[in-house]
Design a protein around this motif. Structure first.
Motif, PDB file in Angstrom:
ATOM      1  N   MET A  53      -3.766 -20.048  44.165  1.00  0.00           N
ATOM      2  CA  MET A  53      -4.422 -20.845  43.125  1.00  0.00           C
ATOM      3  C   MET A  53      -5.450 -19.983  42.395  1.00  0.00           C
ATOM      4  N   MET A  54      -5.613 -20.270  41.128  1.00  0.00           N
ATOM      5  CA  MET A  54      -6.569 -19.499  40.333  1.00  0.00           C
ATOM      6  C   MET A  54      -7.391 -20.454  39.500  1.00  0.00           C
ATOM      7  N   CYS A  55      -8.646 -20.154  39.381  1.00  0.00           N
ATOM      8  CA  CYS A  55      -9.567 -21.019  38.653  1.00  0.00           C
ATOM      9  C   CYS A  55      -9.528 -22.441  39.211  1.00  0.00           C
ATOM     10  N   GLY A  56     -10.122 -22.575  40.401  1.00  0.00           N
ATOM     11  CA  GLY A  56     -10.175 -23.877  41.048  1.00  0.00           C
ATOM     12  C   GLY A  56     -11.566 -24.469  41.107  1.00  0.00           C
ATOM     13  N   ARG A  57     -12.579 -23.743  40.608  1.00  0.00           N
ATOM     14  CA  ARG A  57     -13.955 -24.244  40.583  1.00  0.00           C
ATOM     15  C   ARG A  57     -14.701 -23.628  39.417  1.00  0.00           C
ATOM     16  N   PHE A  58     -15.583 -24.422  38.807  1.00  0.00           N
ATOM     17  CA  PHE A  58     -16.424 -23.853  37.749  1.00  0.00           C
ATOM     18  C   PHE A  58     -17.696 -24.653  37.589  1.00  0.00           C
ATOM     19  N   THR A  59     -18.567 -24.193  36.697  1.00  0.00           N
ATOM     20  CA  THR A  59     -19.841 -24.877  36.448  1.00  0.00           C
ATOM     21  C   THR A  59     -19.964 -25.250  34.973  1.00  0.00           C
ATOM     22  N   LEU A  60     -20.684 -26.315  34.728  1.00  0.00           N
ATOM     23  CA  LEU A  60     -21.099 -26.659  33.365  1.00  0.00           C
ATOM     24  C   LEU A  60     -22.423 -27.409  33.469  1.00  0.00           C
ATOM     25  N   PHE A  61     -23.495 -26.702  33.120  1.00  0.00           N
ATOM     26  CA  PHE A  61     -24.825 -27.330  33.164  1.00  0.00           C
ATOM     27  C   PHE A  61     -25.583 -27.121  31.858  1.00  0.00           C
ATOM     28  N   ALA A  62     -24.874 -26.694  30.822  1.00  0.00           N
ATOM     29  CA  ALA A  62     -25.489 -26.588  29.494  1.00  0.00           C
ATOM     30  C   ALA A  62     -25.916 -27.970  29.018  1.00  0.00           C
ATOM     31  N   SER A  63     -26.873 -28.020  28.104  1.00  0.00           N
ATOM     32  CA  SER A  63     -27.326 -29.320  27.594  1.00  0.00           C
ATOM     33  C   SER A  63     -26.246 -29.970  26.719  1.00  0.00           C
ATOM     34  N   TYR A  64     -26.327 -31.272  26.629  1.00  0.00           N
ATOM     35  CA  TYR A  64     -25.422 -32.053  25.781  1.00  0.00           C
ATOM     36  C   TYR A  64     -25.476 -31.545  24.336  1.00  0.00           C
ATOM     37  N   GLU A  65     -26.700 -31.319  23.838  1.00  0.00           N
ATOM     38  CA  GLU A  65     -26.873 -30.835  22.445  1.00  0.00           C
ATOM     39  C   GLU A  65     -26.194 -29.484  22.248  1.00  0.00           C
ATOM     40  N   LYS A  66     -26.347 -28.612  23.246  1.00  0.00           N
ATOM     41  CA  LYS A  66     -25.762 -27.274  23.166  1.00  0.00           C
ATOM     42  C   LYS A  66     -24.243 -27.357  23.061  1.00  0.00           C
ATOM     43  N   LEU A  67     -23.647 -28.260  23.817  1.00  0.00           N
ATOM     44  CA  LEU A  67     -22.185 -28.430  23.771  1.00  0.00           C
ATOM     45  C   LEU A  67     -21.723 -28.887  22.391  1.00  0.00           C
ATOM     46  N   LEU A  68     -22.417 -29.868  21.838  1.00  0.00           N
ATOM     47  CA  LEU A  68     -22.046 -30.378  20.506  1.00  0.00           C
ATOM     48  C   LEU A  68     -22.137 -29.273  19.459  1.00  0.00           C
ATOM     49  N   GLU A  69     -23.199 -28.496  19.554  1.00  0.00           N
ATOM     50  CA  GLU A  69     -23.444 -27.438  18.571  1.00  0.00           C
ATOM     51  C   GLU A  69     -22.443 -26.289  18.727  1.00  0.00           C
ATOM     52  N   GLU A  70     -22.254 -25.853  19.949  1.00  0.00           N
ATOM     53  CA  GLU A  70     -21.406 -24.683  20.227  1.00  0.00           C
ATOM     54  C   GLU A  70     -19.956 -24.922  19.824  1.00  0.00           C
ATOM     55  N   PHE A  71     -19.460 -26.149  20.002  1.00  0.00           N
ATOM     56  CA  PHE A  71     -18.041 -26.421  19.774  1.00  0.00           C
ATOM     57  C   PHE A  71     -17.792 -27.332  18.564  1.00  0.00           C
ATOM     58  N   ASP A  72     -18.767 -27.398  17.665  1.00  0.00           N
ATOM     59  CA  ASP A  72     -18.607 -28.149  16.400  1.00  0.00           C
ATOM     60  C   ASP A  72     -18.072 -29.565  16.642  1.00  0.00           C
ATOM     61  N   VAL A  73     -18.646 -30.249  17.609  1.00  0.00           N
ATOM     62  CA  VAL A  73     -18.171 -31.586  17.996  1.00  0.00           C
ATOM     63  C   VAL A  73     -18.739 -32.635  17.037  1.00  0.00           C
ATOM     64  N   GLU A  74     -17.856 -33.485  16.500  1.00  0.00           N
ATOM     65  CA  GLU A  74     -18.293 -34.563  15.606  1.00  0.00           C
ATOM     66  C   GLU A  74     -18.260 -35.936  16.273  1.00  0.00           C
ATOM     67  N   VAL A  75     -17.386 -36.090  17.270  1.00  0.00           N
ATOM     68  CA  VAL A  75     -17.295 -37.362  17.997  1.00  0.00           C
ATOM     69  C   VAL A  75     -17.395 -37.041  19.483  1.00  0.00           C
TER      70      VAL A  75
END
Length: 224
Positions: free
Chosen positions: A1-23
């Motif tokens: 198996m490959m890539c079976g664990r990861f982290t995501l602790f960035a802020s909600y605002e950072k995610l919206l901004e980084e990935f051009d999220v509109e909804v």
């Protein structure tokens, strides 16, 4: 198996901004995590034909035509080399691609008889986007939206830890990958390559990460 664990602790605002999220899902539904594991709900970005949307998908792919969900635990990864040929993934490869944001992933390095958990991240600590596929399966209790993470052969840096790595998409390729209008096999496959070694770094972490029950900031701290 490959890539079976990861982290995501960035802020909600950072995610919206980084990935051009509109909804997006409501901010109070977002949960940061230091130990994301298969079968959990993971944050993903899809493109609905006009804009980027952010929400949760269950990690463990179930094709829409599947009779049951028993394959999900085996379908957390898809090999990029064959993803366009496999019946399970083929339709989604052309029409339902997603990005899974991460700030690091874990991999277990074999040393003798032991396996040492390593945290792999960007040298500059930035968020990054991993290529994924999604689909919707109708269960007896309603729709289940699931995803899988694409993997490729390891770059020179990662090869000392594991022979596979997730497909990390640089910023300039993310729009192409997400756009469901783009269905040219060769164009899409050229995006599925190992990420440059010189941008990554890694260090050993506590074996507490072995259990998904553990989920605190201490999991990302370097151990000697």
């Amino acid at each position: 198996m490959m890539c079976g664990r990861f982290t995501l602790f960035a802020s909600y605002e950072k995610l919206l901004e980084e990935f051009d999220v509109e909804v997006a899902i409501a901010e109070e539904l977002y949960r940061e995590s230091y130990n994301i594991a298969p079968s959990q709900q993971v944050i993903a970005i899809i493109h609905d034909g006009s804009k980027n949307r952010m929400g949760y998908l269950k990690w463990g792919f179930i094709p829409s035509w599947s009779k049951d969900e028993k394959f999900a635990s085996k379908m957390i990864n898809a090999r990029s080399e064959t993803v366009d040929e496999k019946p399970s993934f083929k339709q989604s490869f052309y029409r339902k691609r997603c990005i899974i944001p991460m700030d690091s992933f874990y991999e277990w390095k074999r040393e003798g008889n032991s396996k040492i958990p390593m945290r792999i991240k960007m040298k500059d600590d930035s968020l990054f986007a991993v290529a994924g596929l999604w689909d919707t399966w109708q269960s007896p209790n309603g729709a289940v939206h699931t995803c899988t993470i694409l993997t490729t052969t390891s770059n020179k840096f990662m090869s000392t830890i594991h022979e596979r790595m997730p497909v990390i998409l640089p910023k300039e390729h993310q729009h192409t990958w997400l756009n469901p209008q783009i269905q040219n096999r060769d164009q899409l496959k050229t995006l599925l390559v190992p990420y440059p070694s010189e941008l990554l770094t890694a260090y050993p972490v506590s074996d507490k990460v072995n259990s998904p029950k553990n989920n605190g900031r201490e999991l990302i701290e370097e151990v000697s």
